[in-house]
Scaffold this active site. Structure first.
Site, PDB file in Angstrom:
ATOM      1  N   PHE A 187      30.370  11.777  36.931  1.00  0.00           N
ATOM      2  CA  PHE A 187      28.901  11.708  36.936  1.00  0.00           C
ATOM      3  C   PHE A 187      28.401  12.300  38.245  1.00  0.00           C
ATOM      4  O   PHE A 187      28.784  11.851  39.325  1.00  0.00           O
ATOM      5  CB  PHE A 187      28.400  10.262  36.805  1.00  0.00           C
ATOM      6  CG  PHE A 187      26.908  10.182  36.695  1.00  0.00           C
ATOM      7  CD1 PHE A 187      26.276  10.334  35.468  1.00  0.00           C
ATOM      8  CD2 PHE A 187      26.114   9.992  37.819  1.00  0.00           C
ATOM      9  CE1 PHE A 187      24.889  10.294  35.359  1.00  0.00           C
ATOM     10  CE2 PHE A 187      24.724   9.954  37.721  1.00  0.00           C
ATOM     11  CZ  PHE A 187      24.114  10.097  36.478  1.00  0.00           C
TER      12      PHE A 187
ATOM     13  N   ASP B 115      31.822  14.396  45.884  1.00  0.00           N
ATOM     14  CA  ASP B 115      30.627  13.614  45.595  1.00  0.00           C
ATOM     15  C   ASP B 115      30.875  12.196  46.115  1.00  0.00           C
ATOM     16  O   ASP B 115      31.519  11.379  45.468  1.00  0.00           O
ATOM     17  CB  ASP B 115      30.368  13.619  44.089  1.00  0.00           C
ATOM     18  CG  ASP B 115      29.109  12.844  43.718  1.00  0.00           C
ATOM     19  OD1 ASP B 115      28.665  12.014  44.526  1.00  0.00           O
ATOM     20  OD2 ASP B 115      28.591  13.050  42.605  1.00  0.00           O
TER      21      ASP B 115
ATOM     22  N   LYS C 219      22.322   7.337  48.104  1.00  0.00           N
ATOM     23  CA  LYS C 219      22.483   5.898  47.931  1.00  0.00           C
ATOM     24  C   LYS C 219      22.621   5.115  49.250  1.00  0.00           C
ATOM     25  O   LYS C 219      21.643   4.855  49.915  1.00  0.00           O
ATOM     26  CB  LYS C 219      23.687   5.636  47.013  1.00  0.00           C
ATOM     27  CG  LYS C 219      23.433   6.031  45.553  1.00  0.00           C
ATOM     28  CD  LYS C 219      24.558   5.579  44.659  1.00  0.00           C
ATOM     29  CE  LYS C 219      24.394   5.993  43.210  1.00  0.00           C
ATOM     30  NZ  LYS C 219      23.652   5.060  42.391  1.00  0.00           N
TER      31      LYS C 219
HETATM   32  C1  LIG Z   1      28.691   9.778  42.001  1.00  0.00           C
HETATM   33  C2  LIG Z   1      27.236  10.042  41.785  1.00  0.00           C
HETATM   34  N1  LIG Z   1      26.782  11.297  41.927  1.00  0.00           N
HETATM   35  C3  LIG Z   1      25.480  11.591  41.758  1.00  0.00           C
HETATM   36  C4  LIG Z   1      24.561  10.619  41.431  1.00  0.00           C
HETATM   37  C5  LIG Z   1      23.108  10.973  41.267  1.00  0.00           C
HETATM   38  O1  LIG Z   1      22.384  10.415  42.304  1.00  0.00           O
HETATM   39  P1  LIG Z   1      20.806  10.161  42.131  1.00  0.00           P
HETATM   40  O2  LIG Z   1      20.647   9.132  41.059  1.00  0.00           O
HETATM   41  O3  LIG Z   1      20.350   9.696  43.486  1.00  0.00           O
HETATM   42  O4  LIG Z   1      20.197  11.471  41.753  1.00  0.00           O
HETATM   43  C6  LIG Z   1      24.995   9.295  41.268  1.00  0.00           C
HETATM   44  C7  LIG Z   1      24.054   8.240  40.856  1.00  0.00           C
HETATM   45  O5  LIG Z   1      24.422   7.247  40.259  1.00  0.00           O
HETATM   46  C8  LIG Z   1      26.376   9.001  41.451  1.00  0.00           C
HETATM   47  O6  LIG Z   1      26.837   7.753  41.313  1.00  0.00           O
END
Ligand SMILES: Cc1ncc(COP(=O)(O)O)c(C=O)c1O
Length: 385
Positions: free
Chosen positions: A130, A214, A243
Site C-alpha cells: 500500500f 516507504d 504519519k
Molecule cells: C505504507 C503507506 N504508504 C503510504 C500511505 C499513504 O499515506 P497518506 O494516507 O498520508 O496519503 C500509507 C497510509 O496508510 C501507508 O501506510
C-alpha cells in the site's frame, strides 16, 4: 444512543469510506472520548500517526506558538522551523536532502518523480503493498481491488512477489526504481522475508535502479529504530515519510541519499503548503520529544512486552511486525467482530483484513496501558473464539 452525527455524516460526507463507528471529541495521552462520553484506550493511534499520543503538551505548545508567530509563507520563502526540521530529519536518517509535502501519498509521488528523472521507464513495487490513493501512489499499490476502479493508471508499473527471486527476475537496465514498505502495514503488518532489504539493495545497485523505501507507517521510531531500514545496515536512495513525523499534523517528506538527492532541479516539483512553518514546527517538536524521552527505545521495549503478553491468548495464531507496529494473525476470519467487541470494552484497534488485527499505539505507552490493553483485548478475543 444519539445518531445525529451518523445521519449527518451519511448525508454530507463523500461515500468514499465506510460509516464510522463513533464520533470522537477529545483525546489525552493514550485515551480518547466519544460524544457519548465513552472513554477508549487508543491502540491504533490514528493509524500509526500519534507518536506522542493525543494533545501532548510539547506539540500543543509548538503549534500554538508558531501559528501566533508565522503560520504560512509559501515556498518562495525559507523559515527557521523548516530549516530546523530539515536539519533534524537528515541527522536522524543520514539523508542528504529532503522534500516536504503534506501526506504520505505525496511523499510517494515525489519518489515517483525521482524515479522518472532517472530516464528509465519501469517501476517495480510489491504485491499486497500500500503506497497511497493518489493516481501515482495508487499505481504502485499492490492491491488490484483498490486500483481497478481507477484504471488506466501509470504505465510500466509491475507488482512483483515479495521474494528475492522475483526481484532478480523482474530487474533490468530499464528499471527506474523499486518501491518497498519495510513492513506491509495495510496488508496486515506483514514482515518482509529475512534478508529481503539487503538483497534488494544489492540487486537495485547492481542494475543502477533506485531503492525507495516507504517508511510512512514504519518511520519516526515506531519499529524500535528511527527508521526501519536502519536495523539492516543498508542505505536506500530515498525514504518516504509522513504519519508519525507529524504526530497528527499533516506532513509528508521524501528524504533522499547521495546522487538521488540531486535528481530534482528548480521548478520540477512543489506544493503550496510543503514545509510550511506551522507543520514543520509541529514535526520538529514531535521528533525532539521522541529524542528527549527516548521513545524509540520505549517502542522497542513495549513492543517486546506486548508480544510476550499476547502469546497464548485465544484465537491468536501469529504475531508480526516490529516495536509498536504489531500485526496479530487470527486463526479464524473474525477480525471485524473482534474490533467491535474491543470497542464495546473501550479499546480502539483495527482490522486491516479478515484475519488480522493491527496495533499501532502511541510511542509513549507504559506498562499500565499494556496491562489495560491485554485485559480488554483478551475479553474481545474470548467473545469471538
Ligand atoms: C505504507 C503507506 N504508504 C503510504 C500511505 C499513504 O499515506 P497518506 O494516507 O498520508 O496519503 C500509507 C497510509 O496508510 C501507508 O501506510
Amino acid at each position: 444512543m444519539s445518531t445525529d452525527w451518523k445521519s449527518q455524516y451519511g448525508e454530507q460526507i463523500m461515500k468514499s469510506a465506510a460509516l464510522p463507528s463513533a464520533e470522537l471529541v477529545r483525546g489525552e495521552g493514550a485515551y480518547v472520548w466519544d460524544s457519548e462520553g465513552t472513554k477508549y484506550l487508543d491502540f491504533l493511534g490514528g493509524i500509526a500517526v500519534l507518536s506522542l499520543g493525543h494533545a501532548h503538551p510539547a506539540l500543543v505548545e509548538a503549534v500554538s506558538t508558531q501559528i501566533a508567530t508565522l503560520g504560512h509563507v509559501s515556498n518562495y520563502f525559507a523559515t527557521p522551523p523548516q530549516l530546523a526540521l530539515a536539519e533534524r530529519l537528515l541527522r536522524l536518517s543520514g539523508g542528504d536532502r529532503v522534500y516536504f509535502c503534506n501526506s504520505g501519498a505525496e511523499a510517494i509521488e515525489a519518489g515517483i518523480k525521482l524515479a522518472r528523472r532517472t530516464g528509465r521507464p519501469r517501476i517495480l513495487s510489491l504485491q499486497n503493498s500500500f503506497h497511497g490513493r493518489t493516481m501515482g501512489s495508487l499505481s504502485l499499490t499492490g492491491k488490484p481491488a483498490l486500483r481497478e476502479p481507477f484504471e488506466p493508471l501509470l504505465p510500466n508499473v509491475e507488482h512483483i512477489d515479495s521474494t528475492i527471486e522475483a526481484l532478480e527476475a523482474a530487474m533490468g537496465p530499464d528499471v527506474a526504481a523499486l518501491f518497498v514498505e519495510p513492513i506491509k502495514g495495510e496488508a496486515g503488518v506483514i514482515d518482509l522475508p529475512d534478508g529481503y532489504l539487503e538483497a534488494a539493495r544489492e540487486i537495485t545497485s547492481r542494475h543502477g535502479a533506485l531503492l525507495i523505501l516507504d517508511e510512512i507507517q514504519t518511520g519516526a521510531g515506531r519499529t524500535g529504530a528511527w527508521f526501519a531500514f536502519q536495523k539492516t545496515g543498508i542505505v536506500p536512495d530515498a525514504i518516504a515519510l509522513a504519519k508519525g513525523i507529524g504526530g497528527g499534523v499533516p506532513i509528508g517528506a521524501l528524504v533522499a541519499y547521495g546522487d538521488a538527492a540531486e535528481l530534482l532541479t528548480a521548478g520540477q516539483h512543489g506544493t503550496t503548503y510543503g514545509g510550511n512553518p506551522l507543520v514543520t514546527a509541529a514535526a520538529n517538536a514531535v521528533l525532539a520529544e521522541i529524542e528527549r524521552a527516548d521513545l524509540v527505545a520505549n517502542a522497542e521495549r513495549r513492543g517486546i512486552e506486548i508480544r510476550a503478553a499476547l502469546t497464548g491468548l485465544p484465537l491468536i495464531e501469529e504475531i508480526r511486525g516490529q516495536g509498536l507496529l504489531i500485526g496479530v494473525g487470527l486463526s479464524a476470519p473474525v477480525s471485524a467482530a473482534v474490533v467491535a467487541s474491543a470497542a464495546a470494552e473501550g479499546l480502539i484497534i483495527n482490522a486491516p483484513n479478515d484475519t488480522s488485527i493491527r496495533l499501532a499505539p502511541a510511542l509513549i505507552i507504559d506498562e499500565s496501558h499494556i496491562a489495560e490493553f491485554i485485559e480488554k483485548f483478551t475479553k474481545a478475543l474470548e467473545a469471538n473464539a
